[in-house]
Enzyme design. Sequence first.
Site, PDB file in Angstrom:
ATOM      1  N   GLU A  75      -0.194  -4.697  11.489  1.00 35.88           N
ATOM      2  CA  GLU A  75       0.502  -4.186  10.466  1.00 35.88           C
ATOM      3  C   GLU A  75       2.073  -4.627  10.529  1.00 35.88           C
ATOM      4  O   GLU A  75       2.559  -5.051   9.674  1.00 35.88           O
ATOM      5  CB  GLU A  75       0.307  -2.635  10.214  1.00 35.88           C
ATOM      6  N   HIS A 130       0.778  -1.347  -0.005  1.00 34.46           N
ATOM      7  CA  HIS A 130       0.051   0.011  -0.100  1.00 34.46           C
ATOM      8  C   HIS A 130       0.837   1.253  -0.022  1.00 34.46           C
ATOM      9  O   HIS A 130       2.105   1.188   0.221  1.00 34.46           O
ATOM     10  CB  HIS A 130      -1.109   0.159   1.136  1.00 34.46           C
ATOM     11  N   HIS A 173       4.909   0.519  -0.554  1.00 32.79           N
ATOM     12  CA  HIS A 173       5.782  -0.835   0.412  1.00 32.79           C
ATOM     13  C   HIS A 173       4.994  -1.649   0.771  1.00 32.79           C
ATOM     14  O   HIS A 173       3.646  -1.709   0.401  1.00 32.79           O
ATOM     15  CB  HIS A 173       6.599  -0.028   1.448  1.00 32.79           C
ATOM     16  N   CYS A 179       5.662   6.022   5.285  1.00 31.78           N
ATOM     17  CA  CYS A 179       4.567   5.549   4.462  1.00 31.78           C
ATOM     18  C   CYS A 179       3.995   6.305   3.444  1.00 31.78           C
ATOM     19  O   CYS A 179       3.158   5.483   2.689  1.00 31.78           O
ATOM     20  CB  CYS A 179       3.466   5.012   5.732  1.00 31.78           C
ATOM     21  N   ASP A 193      -5.345 -10.604  -0.157  1.00 34.77           N
ATOM     22  CA  ASP A 193      -3.816 -11.165  -0.057  1.00 34.77           C
ATOM     23  C   ASP A 193      -3.157 -11.367  -1.470  1.00 34.77           C
ATOM     24  O   ASP A 193      -3.536 -11.175  -2.585  1.00 34.77           O
ATOM     25  CB  ASP A 193      -4.102 -12.707   0.270  1.00 34.77           C
ATOM     26  N   HIS A 194      -1.886 -10.926  -1.387  1.00 40.47           N
ATOM     27  CA  HIS A 194      -1.114 -10.745  -2.693  1.00 40.47           C
ATOM     28  C   HIS A 194      -1.614  -9.608  -3.409  1.00 40.47           C
ATOM     29  O   HIS A 194      -1.601  -9.936  -4.509  1.00 40.47           O
ATOM     30  CB  HIS A 194      -0.691 -11.797  -2.994  1.00 40.47           C
ATOM     31  N   HIS A 253       3.528  -5.140   3.690  1.00 43.08           N
ATOM     32  CA  HIS A 253       3.462  -5.764   5.085  1.00 43.08           C
ATOM     33  C   HIS A 253       2.871  -6.921   4.868  1.00 43.08           C
ATOM     34  O   HIS A 253       2.355  -7.665   4.043  1.00 43.08           O
ATOM     35  CB  HIS A 253       2.299  -5.015   6.006  1.00 43.08           C
TER      36      HIS A 253
END
Lengths: 143, 143, 143, 143, 143, 143
Positions: E125, E15, E40, E34, E80-81, E42
Site C-alpha cells: 500500500e 479508498h 484518500h 484512513c 486501476d484508477h 495510494h
Amino acid sequence: MNAFFGRRYALSASHRLHCEALTTQQNREAYGKCNNPHGHGHNYIIEVLVGGPVARDTGMVVNLVDLDEAVRTHVLERFDHTNLNLDPLFAVKVPTTENLCREVFRLLEQAMPSGSELEYVRVEETENNFFQYFGEGPREAAR
Amino acid sequence: MNAFFGRRYALSASHRLHCEALTTQQNREAYGKCNNPHGHGHNYIIEVLVGGPVARDTGMVVNLVDLDEAVRTHVLERFDHTNLNLDPLFAVKVPTTENLCREVFRLLEQAMPSGSELEYVRVEETENNFFQYFGEGPREAAR
Amino acid sequence: MNAFFGRRYALSASHRLHCEALTTQQNREAYGKCNNPHGHGHNYIIEVLVGGPVARDTGMVVNLVDLDEAVRTHVLERFDHTNLNLDPLFAVKVPTTENLCREVFRLLEQAMPSGSELEYVRVEETENNFFQYFGEGPREAAR
Amino acid sequence: MNAFFGRRYALSASHRLHCEALTTQQNREAYGKCNNPHGHGHNYIIEVLVGGPVARDTGMVVNLVDLDEAVRTHVLERFDHTNLNLDPLFAVKVPTTENLCREVFRLLEQAMPSGSELEYVRVEETENNFFQYFGEGPREAAR
Amino acid sequence: MNAFFGRRYALSASHRLHCEALTTQQNREAYGKCNNPHGHGHNYIIEVLVGGPVARDTGMVVNLVDLDEAVRTHVLERFDHTNLNLDPLFAVKVPTTENLCREVFRLLEQAMPSGSELEYVRVEETENNFFQYFGEGPREAAR
Amino acid sequence: MNAFFGRRYALSASHRLHCEALTTQQNREAYGKCNNPHGHGHNYIIEVLVGGPVARDTGMVVNLVDLDEAVRTHVLERFDHTNLNLDPLFAVKVPTTENLCREVFRLLEQAMPSGSELEYVRVEETENNFFQYFGEGPREAAR
C-alpha cells in the site's frame, strides 16, 4: 557546462551531533535525537557530479577508474566504517551532513581527474534527508 | 497460517563488531572493517511480519496503531539513535545483524497485539545485507 | 531452519531468448521482444539466502568474506559483463531468468562456506520481474 | 524557466565499449570490464525533464500522452531490447552512457510537444552511474 | 513446489476505510486517518508469485504475455484508477489492503495460465506496509 | 546560493483530473485514466529543497524540527489522507501534480524558518512522474 557524469558511493559511519559552544538545552533543540550521547550511525550515500567535455575518442567525461580511485583514496578510506567525530576535520566542526558534504567537496575538488570539474557533492544521510553543495567559486551564468 | 501483514520501520544506530573471546587477528577475519575501533553506523530497516486471521468487521489482521505502539516502545525507543554496544543485551553478545534481529524478535514476540502472531523479523543493515529470523518454536508444516 | 542471512549482488549481462526447437513464430510468442536478434541486456540482482545456526562467538550465520568469495569466483567472474548465450551452460538451454537462477543455485550450492546451507537464489531481471529457486532436494516440513 | 515536468522510462539493451582508434591496452584502461568482447547489458532508465508554462485550463506543462508518444517512437522503439552497437548512430561513436544520452537528447529535442522544451535528458546505466545532458544551446542566466 | 516466477504491477486507486458495523469512535480507532471522509489514495504494488515446473523447451515457468493478460483483465482493468469503495466486492467488505489482497488472489487464482499455480499475492500500500496472502487451500509441507 | 538541504515527505491523497472548461472528449484526451469518475489516488512524495548559509555553530542550514513543523502545519495536515478536489485551492484549478506542486510552494514559501529560503518543491506522483517548481521570483545568475 552542460554535460555531467554522476556516480554514487556508499559509506557507513557513526557520529554524534553536539556543539561545545551551545548549552545542553540548545544542543537538544538543534539536534534532537542526534544529540544522544554515545552517537548513532548511518549508511551515507555520496553522490558526485562531474562536468566536462565528452572526449571525442572514448565518449566519456571522465575515466571511471580514475574517478573511483580519487573518491576511494580521499573519501572512502578516510570516512568509511569510522566514527566521524574522531576525524581531525571534525575536531571543532560538528559532523552534520552539511559539514560532511562540504569537507568531501574540498577533499575531492583538487583530486578531480584532469579535464573534468567537480560540479557538486550530495550527501544522503537517510532516504529522506540530503545536503547538496556546489562549492564556493563564482558559478557561470549558464546553469 | 496463510495471511500476513508486514510493516517496515527505520532506525539509525552505531555499533562495533568485536568479540572478546577472539584474538585481534580472528576479529579482523570475522568482521573485516566492521571491527574498526570506535565503531561506525547504519540506517537499519526492521521489517516485521505478523500473521493472523483477518477480522471480519475491520478487515485487518492487526490494528496498526497497536502494532506501531508495540514496536515503538519495545524496539525503537530502545535502539534508535543509540550505540548498540552499550545496550545490556549486547554486553556479551556481539551486535551483529543476526543478534540484533533475534533480540528484536524476542522483544516483540511477547508484545504482539492479541490475536496476531509474530511470523518473522527481518533486519536490513544496508541495501545489500539482511538477516531474517522466524523464532525458535516448532513451525507448522503448512508454510 | 529458522535463521537466514541474505545478500544481494549485481551483475550486468546480455542475452537473447531464442529456442532452436521452436519455430520463429513460437519463439516470438514465447519471448516477445526478448527474442529480438542481436540480444539486449540487463542489470541483474542475484539475491542469495543462506541458512544455518548463528555461531555463538561471532554472532554470524556465515562469514561474509567467505560468502562473497564463493559468489565472486563461482558466479560474478563467470557471468558479469558477459553475453550469457556464449556460456557453455547455455549452449543448449535458453538463458531465461529461470535457467540462469537454477544454474547459479547449482554453482553455489556446493560452494557454501561450511556449516551453512543455500536456502534459495533469487534473480531479479528488472525491478518488476524475478525468479526464485529453492533447489531440488526434499525440504524440511518446518518452513 | 522555472517549472518542469519529469518522466522516467525504462529500456533494456546490450552494448560493448570499444574504440577502434585506441589500442587493446588503451581500450582496457578506458572501459575496464565494459570492453569485454561479446558485450553485456543494462536496464537503462531514461529521465526526461520538460519545461514550459503550466496551461491555465489543463494545469499541465505537457500532455502526457503526447510526451509518451514522442519518447516511444523516437527512443524506445529504436533502442529497447536491441544491441546499441548495431545502431547507425553508434557505427563510429562508442555507445557510452554519455553518447547514448546525447543522442537521446537530439532525437527528442525536435519532437517535443509544442509549447514545451526539453530541459535535460538523464540516462541511468545502473543504480550508481548516470549521465545528464542539457543540450548545446545557450542557457538562460535564470536558474 | 520449489521454483517461482514473480512479477510486480502498479495500480493507483482511492479508498476510504469505514465499517458500517462500527461506531464513529471505533472507526477512528481502527483506521485512524484512513477513516477520513471523502477518502484518500495510494499507488499500490501488486506482486504475484507463480509456481510451476520450468518448461524444458522455453525455460520458463509461465508465459509472460499470458500472465500479464490475466492480471490486466482480472485486476488492473477492474481496480486501476478507480475508487475501490465503489467496486461491488467492497459493497460490504472494507477495502483494506488485506481485503484487496484476498480479492485479487481469488480473481487471479482461476485465471492462471495452465500448468502454473498462484503461490501468493502481495499488495504493497505504501513503501512501509504490505499484506501477503497464500490462499486457503492446504499447503504442501515442502515449502 | 550554493548549499542546499533537502528533505522528503510522504502524503497519500485522492484526486480526479477534470476541467469544467473542457468537453468530455477533451478531458479524456488531456487526462486519460486520470479523468475516470470517482477519482483514484497516489502516495505523493514532497521533496523540499532549502538554501541558505551553513550556521557556523550548529553546522546546519536549517533546524530540522522547524522545517518539519512548517511542512506539517502548512502541507501535510492540509493534504494528507484527503481528497484534493475538495480543497478550496482546487475549487477551480485542477489538482494536477503541477498545480499541487505550485500550491505547496506558495504555502511553504512564507513559512520557511528565518535565514533559509525555499529553492524548489518537487512533487513525485508515482515513481515515474514528477513536477518541480522553483517559484516565480527572479533567480540569481549563480548556479
